[in-house]
Motif scaffolding. Sequence first.
Motif, mmCIF file in Angstrom:
data_model
loop_
_atom_site.group_PDB
_atom_site.id
_atom_site.type_symbol
_atom_site.label_atom_id
_atom_site.label_comp_id
_atom_site.label_asym_id
_atom_site.label_seq_id
_atom_site.Cartn_x
_atom_site.Cartn_y
_atom_site.Cartn_z
ATOM 1 N N ARG A 25 7.464 -13.659 1.236
ATOM 2 C CA ARG A 25 6.275 -13.376 2.054
ATOM 3 C C ARG A 25 5.139 -14.321 1.686
ATOM 4 N N PHE A 26 4.295 -14.621 2.642
ATOM 5 C CA PHE A 26 3.062 -15.360 2.386
ATOM 6 C C PHE A 26 2.147 -15.213 3.589
ATOM 7 N N ASN A 52 -4.395 -10.266 1.626
ATOM 8 C CA ASN A 52 -3.456 -10.892 0.704
ATOM 9 C C ASN A 52 -2.827 -9.851 -0.226
ATOM 10 N N PHE A 53 -3.645 -8.962 -0.769
ATOM 11 C CA PHE A 53 -3.136 -7.909 -1.648
ATOM 12 C C PHE A 53 -2.198 -6.978 -0.878
ATOM 13 N N ASP A 57 1.773 -6.348 -1.583
ATOM 14 C CA ASP A 57 2.085 -5.025 -2.118
ATOM 15 C C ASP A 57 3.049 -4.239 -1.232
ATOM 16 N N LEU A 58 3.382 -4.768 -0.058
ATOM 17 C CA LEU A 58 4.286 -4.063 0.843
ATOM 18 C C LEU A 58 5.690 -3.953 0.240
ATOM 19 N N MET A 70 2.303 -0.810 9.831
ATOM 20 C CA MET A 70 1.571 -0.948 8.569
ATOM 21 C C MET A 70 0.340 -1.834 8.742
ATOM 22 N N MET A 71 0.457 -2.882 9.559
ATOM 23 C CA MET A 71 -0.688 -3.760 9.780
ATOM 24 C C MET A 71 -1.798 -3.042 10.547
ATOM 25 N N MET A 72 -1.439 -2.173 11.459
ATOM 26 C CA MET A 72 -2.451 -1.422 12.197
ATOM 27 C C MET A 72 -3.157 -0.426 11.271
#
Length: 227
Positions: A25-26, A52-53, A57-58, A70-72
Motif C-alpha cells: 500500500r502507499f 497516511n496513518f 493501519d488498515l 472504510m474511506m467514507m
Amino acid sequence: MVLAYDKFVRSEAYHTEFMTENFDRFVIALADGMGGHNAGEVASADVLANLNFFINDLPKGLSVNEFTEMMMIWLSSVNNTINSKGRVDLALRDMGTTLVAVVFYNQKYYWMNCGDSRLYRFRDGKLTQLSTDHSLNVMKGEKRHSNVITNCIGAGCKNSYLDMYEFTDDFQTGDTYMVCSDGLNDMVPDEEIESLMLDGVSANRFCEAAIEAGGYDNVSVCVFSVM
C-alpha cells in the motif's frame, strides 16, 4: 501540501522512485488548505497525516467495496476533527482543505477527490482531467478565476463527500499522472499543461509556469510516472 509515498512536502522539491512489488500500500496525495493565517496549512497537514496513518493501519485483504466503505468512514471522521479544531481554536476557525489522492492497496489502484484540486492523466500525448471540480464553476458551467468550491474537508462543511474510483485495469505502463492545486490550473490552461507534459518537465516547472502567468495563489504539484 503533498504526500509522496512516505514524504510530506511543502515549499520544496522532492524526487523519488520505488517499485510497487515491494509494498502492499502507499498514498500519493495533495491537500490545498484554506483559512486565515496558517489555518489552511494546519488543515492540509492534518488531513494528509491522518490519511497516511489510516491507510497504513488498515487490515490486509479488504475488498473494493470494503475499502471504499472504510474511506467514507475516514472522511466523516477527519471532517469532524478538522471542524472541531476550528471551533475550539479561534485562530483555526473555518479552516479546511481540499484533497486529491491516488492510493495503492491490496494490489489495486484507487483515486479520490474532495474539492477542486485535480488529478490529470497524460497518455499517448493527450492530457485528460480525471477528477471533477466540486465548484460553482462546474455547477453553473462557467470558467472564472474565482472558483468557489462546494465540497471540502473542514471549513464548516457538514456533508463532505469523496468522488472515488478503483481504476486498476486502466493504470498502464507509460502513463504519467499529476495532482495539482487550483493555483496551477487557474493560471495555466490545459493546452499548456499538455505541452509541458510532452516536454517531460518536472513538477517544479509547472509551479514556475503558474508563477510566470501571474501566480495569484499558492501552487502545489506532484507528477508521477508508471514505469
